[in-house]
Motif scaffolding. Structure first.
Motif, PDB file in Angstrom:
ATOM      1  N   SER A  31       3.438   5.716  -5.953  1.00 11.62           N
ATOM      2  CA  SER A  31       3.029   5.873  -7.351  1.00 11.62           C
ATOM      3  C   SER A  31       2.154   7.105  -7.525  1.00 11.62           C
ATOM      4  N   LEU A  32       1.260   7.359  -6.576  1.00 14.00           N
ATOM      5  CA  LEU A  32       0.427   8.561  -6.652  1.00 14.00           C
ATOM      6  C   LEU A  32       1.272   9.810  -6.541  1.00 14.00           C
ATOM      7  N   ALA A  33       2.342   9.731  -5.761  1.00 20.15           N
ATOM      8  CA  ALA A  33       3.235  10.881  -5.652  1.00 20.15           C
ATOM      9  C   ALA A  33       3.835  11.211  -7.014  1.00 20.15           C
ATOM     10  N   VAL A  34       4.192  10.178  -7.773  1.00 21.47           N
ATOM     11  CA  VAL A  34       4.710  10.400  -9.121  1.00 21.47           C
ATOM     12  C   VAL A  34       3.658  11.079  -9.988  1.00 21.47           C
ATOM     13  N   LEU A  35       2.407  10.645  -9.855  1.00 17.55           N
ATOM     14  CA  LEU A  35       1.317  11.246 -10.635  1.00 17.55           C
ATOM     15  C   LEU A  35       1.129  12.713 -10.290  1.00 17.55           C
ATOM     16  N   LEU A  36       1.087  13.003  -8.981  1.00 17.83           N
ATOM     17  CA  LEU A  36       0.894  14.396  -8.570  1.00 17.83           C
ATOM     18  C   LEU A  36       2.089  15.251  -8.963  1.00 17.83           C
ATOM     19  N   ILE A  73       4.758  11.778   1.068  1.00 18.63           N
ATOM     20  CA  ILE A  73       4.611  10.331   0.986  1.00 18.63           C
ATOM     21  C   ILE A  73       5.605   9.633   1.909  1.00 18.63           C
ATOM     22  N   THR A  74       6.783  10.208   2.080  1.00 24.51           N
ATOM     23  CA  THR A  74       7.752   9.639   3.022  1.00 24.51           C
ATOM     24  C   THR A  74       7.167   9.607   4.431  1.00 24.51           C
ATOM     25  N   ALA A  75       6.476  10.703   4.800  1.00 17.02           N
ATOM     26  CA  ALA A  75       5.836  10.728   6.120  1.00 17.02           C
ATOM     27  C   ALA A  75       4.749   9.662   6.228  1.00 17.02           C
ATOM     28  N   LEU A  79       4.417   6.362   8.848  1.00 16.88           N
ATOM     29  CA  LEU A  79       3.264   5.982   9.664  1.00 16.88           C
ATOM     30  C   LEU A  79       2.901   4.514   9.457  1.00 16.88           C
ATOM     31  N   VAL A  80       2.928   4.077   8.209  1.00 16.91           N
ATOM     32  CA  VAL A  80       2.635   2.673   7.928  1.00 16.91           C
ATOM     33  C   VAL A  80       3.720   1.783   8.536  1.00 16.91           C
ATOM     34  N   LEU A  81       4.963   2.256   8.494  1.00 15.55           N
ATOM     35  CA  LEU A  81       6.059   1.512   9.104  1.00 15.55           C
ATOM     36  C   LEU A  81       5.810   1.324  10.595  1.00 15.55           C
ATOM     37  N   ARG A 100       0.833  -1.219   0.000  1.00 17.59           N
ATOM     38  CA  ARG A 100       0.000   0.000   0.000  1.00 17.59           C
ATOM     39  C   ARG A 100       0.861   1.261   0.000  1.00 17.59           C
ATOM     40  N   THR A 101       1.962   1.242   0.733  1.00 10.29           N
ATOM     41  CA  THR A 101       2.853   2.418   0.714  1.00 10.29           C
ATOM     42  C   THR A 101       3.424   2.626  -0.681  1.00 10.29           C
TER      43      THR A 101
END
Length: 347
Positions: free
Chosen positions: A203-208, A228-230, A234-236, A197-198
């Motif tokens: 991938s969305l970051a690349v799109l934006l 996205i790193t943040a 959180l997921v980590l 999921r991360t």
């Protein structure tokens, strides 16, 4: 007092503490009601097989996603998409340690590994957590580097499509891994699903970033990358908490409550003493003491212990074995028979 071979209930129509789907209910109705272990498939092996299937399906989907993105990278020269492609390829390869763990977990216990090899799955979960951590470091490093040295992105429409493909592939894999992991009780597979999921968010970051570049804002891509790193961090945190709890033998307190309620309903059990549950891979084992009538014979106490184990196997999902110790109810003036062990206990 009683530990028998794992008692499987794959052919029973009784409820097991969860609501089975229509297919499982139909399978229960069509299966013979038998306690003969030779007539049934071992659910532990079945769950391991499901875990392996989830891993290989995920590997195929993410591998195809990474290959598609690599083709776009070769055409566009997008560094951001290159990072996302490498990230997706690395996520696909996390199936390797998990696959090894599932294969090991299916090996029989022996005189050295008396509980079997199920804990290999927890070690694989730790490896997945490390991969997520490395992903966060890589994403942050790439975002900072792009912020300090902005570069134009070419072939923006193709890059945007590749980013959507990356997100769709990762999100599908994430949902699949998390669902199967929770159904079979695999913390490692759930953690790997969170990792996928991360990657979708990356991938969305690349799109934006591509959208911002199309509008002439070069800083858009690295700023979104930092956000996205943040999110990855959180997921980590959540994935590490789940895996480390499993490594430290933590269980859901609700499972302990459910087990105690089931034991108290067993005829002949006067009181529930110490009760312990632990995960071994994606299977549970139980150890507990029950208080029975002090005048009961050994055979009667053993029958109560067996009935207790049977009740637990029905009440606690993914429980495969229980060791039940029967204590006699104390008589007036009787010395506690456990006093001889007191000097072995920690102060």
């Amino acid at each position: 007092m009683s530990e028998r071979h794992p008692h499987q209930h794959g052919a029973h129509p009784h409820p097991h503490g969860s609501s089975p789907g229509p297919r499982r209910r139909l399978a229960h109705l069509l299966s013979p009601h038998s306690h003969d272990t030779a007539d049934k498939v071992d659910p532990a092996l079945e769950s391991s097989a499901r875990g392996m299937r989830a891993l290989w399906v995920s590997l195929a989907v993410l591998g195809a996603t990474a290959l598609a993105q690599a083709g776009v990278v070769a055409v566009s020269g997008s560094v951001a998409l290159l990072g996302d492609t490498v990230h997706n390829a690395a996520d696909a390869l996390t199936a390797v340690p998990l696959g090894i763990a599932f294969v090991l977990g299916r090996r029989a216990a022996n005189r050295r590994f008396t509980y079997g090899y199920g804990r290999a799955e927890d070690l694989a979960g730790l490896a997945v957590v490390l991969v997520i951590a490395a992903s966060a470091v890589f994403a942050g490093w790439a975002a900072v580097g792009r912020l300090l040295d902005p570069r134009p992105v070419t072939h923006l429409p193709v890059v945007a499509v590749a980013a959507l493909v990356g997100f769709a592939g990762n999100e599908w894999v994430a949902r699949y891994r998390i669902r199967v992991g929770r159904e079979i009780g695999s913390a490692a597979l759930v953690a790997d699903g969170l990792h996928a999921r991360t990657d979708g968010f990356t991938s969305l970051a690349v799109l934006l970033g591509a959208a911002g570049s199309a509008l002439g804002w070069r800083a858009a891509d690295p700023l979104v990358g930092l956000a996205i790193t943040a999110a990855i961090a959180l997921v980590l945190r959540d994935a590490a908490r789940e895996v480390f709890r499993r490594v430290l033998d933590a269980v859901d307190p609700a499972l302990v409550d459910r087990a105690e309620r089931a034991v108290r309903e067993v005829p002949g059990v006067r009181e529930v003493g110490e009760l312990r549950l632990r995960w071994i891979g994606h299977r549970l084992r139980a150890e507990l003491a029950v208080v029975v009538d002090g005048e009961a014979t050994v055979r009667q106490a053993h029958a109560i212990a067996v009935a207790t184990e049977h009740a637990l196997l029905h009440a606690v999902p993914r429980l495969t074995a229980a060791l039940v110790h029967a204590d006699p109810a104390p008589a007036p003036g009787e010395t506690d028979p456990h006093l001889a062990l007191a000097h072995h206990l920690p102060a």
